[in-house]
Motif scaffolding. Structure first.
Motif, PDB file in Angstrom:
ATOM      1  N   ASP A  84      -5.138  10.019  -8.189  1.00 54.01           N
ATOM      2  CA  ASP A  84      -4.532   9.374  -7.021  1.00 54.01           C
ATOM      3  C   ASP A  84      -3.586  10.326  -6.300  1.00 54.01           C
ATOM      4  O   ASP A  84      -3.556  10.386  -5.061  1.00 54.01           O
ATOM      5  CB  ASP A  84      -3.771   8.113  -7.452  1.00 54.01           C
ATOM      6  N   ILE A 112      -0.123   4.988  -6.672  1.00 54.04           N
ATOM      7  CA  ILE A 112      -0.243   5.075  -5.218  1.00 54.04           C
ATOM      8  C   ILE A 112       1.114   4.855  -4.566  1.00 54.04           C
ATOM      9  O   ILE A 112       1.566   5.653  -3.724  1.00 54.04           O
ATOM     10  CB  ILE A 112      -1.255   4.033  -4.692  1.00 54.04           C
ATOM     11  N   SER A 155      -5.317   4.132   1.882  1.00 56.73           N
ATOM     12  CA  SER A 155      -5.620   4.001   0.453  1.00 56.73           C
ATOM     13  C   SER A 155      -5.507   2.539   0.041  1.00 56.73           C
ATOM     14  O   SER A 155      -4.418   1.949   0.100  1.00 56.73           O
ATOM     15  CB  SER A 155      -4.659   4.858  -0.385  1.00 56.73           C
ATOM     16  N   HIS A 184      -9.290   6.444   0.930  1.00 57.23           N
ATOM     17  CA  HIS A 184      -9.256   6.617  -0.525  1.00 57.23           C
ATOM     18  C   HIS A 184      -9.265   5.260  -1.206  1.00 57.23           C
ATOM     19  O   HIS A 184      -8.613   4.315  -0.749  1.00 57.23           O
ATOM     20  CB  HIS A 184      -8.003   7.374  -0.959  1.00 57.23           C
ATOM     21  N   ASP A 186      -8.758   3.608  -5.073  1.00 53.02           N
ATOM     22  CA  ASP A 186      -8.494   3.675  -6.509  1.00 53.02           C
ATOM     23  C   ASP A 186      -9.416   2.652  -7.179  1.00 53.02           C
ATOM     24  O   ASP A 186      -9.206   1.448  -7.074  1.00 53.02           O
ATOM     25  CB  ASP A 186      -7.030   3.344  -6.782  1.00 53.02           C
ATOM     26  N   THR A 207     -11.204   7.176  -7.115  1.00 53.72           N
ATOM     27  CA  THR A 207     -10.665   7.482  -8.441  1.00 53.72           C
ATOM     28  C   THR A 207     -11.399   6.699  -9.525  1.00 53.72           C
ATOM     29  O   THR A 207     -11.569   5.481  -9.411  1.00 53.72           O
ATOM     30  CB  THR A 207      -9.165   7.143  -8.492  1.00 53.72           C
TER      31      THR A 207
END
Length: 388
Positions: A84, A112, A155, A184, A186, A207
């Motif tokens: 991350d 994050i 994110s 992004h 996670d 991720t």
């Protein structure tokens, strides 16, 4: 798959798979040779480096296959938090904007949120923290409204670790990329539990975490779409495409690759009517039927991880309930600091009052959960609730 995991024999019923998963014995078998016989450095040109190098290449292909990526788009890291950090800091520090802007949402993992705080503090980055609704979901329209010409990255996690709520990743990624920013995701909790296709979803960075999918702790991976520029976090010998220097931990990399391949073959367990989903719903019904009107689901009824059940029981505190059920290993929706319990920030962000948030239980199932476990857990919780 072994019928019973050796680490679970004789212990409490384990319903905390979202915290960490037992390491699959097949993963242990795959990684073991690289702790002894195949000891070479994968960067070495002589014969001792050949097998480790091939093993790393194979693991990279296995992880890529799980999420529909190209092999050279997988970067191995030491943890999900590191992945991350590489995604967020790497994108911001390589950006050309005078004052980069990042968008995230309030129920993200601390890896994050704390990285965003550090970017604000150390690099003057502007960060927008979007709220969530009563199901824990961020509004795509809010993301669209928050985008600016300086936005470098958005994110948003794939699935929440407490409630299992699945964010609308495909729509969010489309909005973000249409605006020219990176997206992004996670996917620590989602990878291996639900299908993930990075090409179809349109994410740029994603991720994956080993110990959430039956590999050991200390290994993870970041998908980096071809053409995405990131500033490395660790400088050195140029391993992992120059994004993560340091000699590879071959045994753990092999473990993650093997775990990814095994997970790909068991995704059907989490489909509607699949084994894990059926067990989760059975546990919910068992509690709700025995305590009519007192059991409240936290998070969406549909659109959540197949293994995750977050419920509050009226008139109880989650930590007291678990303490009174020693035969069950699970988590609450609260945090304990010096003996004082505070409501989960995730649940309070969803609008739950303090009493309901403090009464929450997170019951997360996994590969070795059985119908007998569900019956034992339900009986223990109901007995504890009656005693309290």
């Amino acid at each position: 798959m072994t019928p019973t995991h050796p680490g679970l024999r004789g212990g409490p019923v384990y319903l905390d798979y979202n915290a960490t998963t037992p390491v699959d014995p097949r993963v242990v078998d795959a990684m073991s040779p690289h702790l002894g016989h195949h000891f070479g450095n994968p960067s070495s040109s002589h014969s001792y480096g050949t097998q480790p190098r091939h093993a790393v290449d194979q693991a990279r292909a296995q992880v890529a296959a799980l999420i529909g990526a190209a092999t050279d788009e997988i970067v191995f890291t030491g943890s999900g938090s590191e992945a991350d950090n590489l995604a967020l800091r790497g994108a911001v520090l390589s950006a050309k904007a005078d004052r980069p802007h990042v968008i995230t949402q309030v129920t993200e993992h601390p890896a994050i949120l704390q990285t965003c705080r550090s970017l604000e503090r150390l690099h003057g980055t502007e960060v927008t923290y979007l709220p969530v609704d009563g199901d824990g979901l961020v509004d795509p329209a809010a993301v669209a409204a928050a985008l600016t010409e300086r936005t470098v990255l958005v994110s948003v996690m794939a699935a929440n670790n407490e409630t299992g709520a699945l964010q609308p990743i495909v729509e969010l990624a489309r909005i973000t990329r249409t605006h020219g920013a990176l997206f992004h995701c996670d996917a620590a909790q989602a990878a291996g539990k639900i299908p993930l296709e990075v090409r179809e979803s349109g994410v740029d960075l994603l991720t994956v975490v080993g110990h959430k999918m039956y590999a050991p702790k200390g290994v993870a991976a970041l998908y980096v779409r071809q053409g995405v520029a990131l500033e490395p976090l660790v400088y050195g010998g140029g391993q992992e495409g120059g994004l993560r220097a340091g000699t590879e931990n071959v045994a753990l990399v092999v473990a993650l690759g093997t775990a990814a391949e095994l997970a790909a073959g068991e995704l059907a367990d989490g489909t509607p009517g699949g084994r894990i989903t059926t067990l989760r719903d059975c546990l919910h019904r068992r509690l709700a039927d025995a305590l009519p009107g007192r059991v409240h689901l936290n998070g969406p009824e549909t659109g959540r991880l197949p293994n995750t059940l977050n419920v509050s029981l009226d008139g109880t505190l989650g930590h007291e309930l678990l303490a009174a059920a020693p035969g069950l290993a699970a988590s609450t929706g609260s945090a304990c600091h010096s003996g004082t319990h505070t409501p989960s920030p995730v649940l309070t962000a969803m609008g739950l009052d303090a009493d309901r948030a403090l009464g929450a239980l997170r019951l997360s199932l996994g590969r070795w959960s059985t119908p007998e476990d569900i019956e034992t857990a339900a009986t223990a919780l109901l007995k504890a609730a009656a005693a309290l």
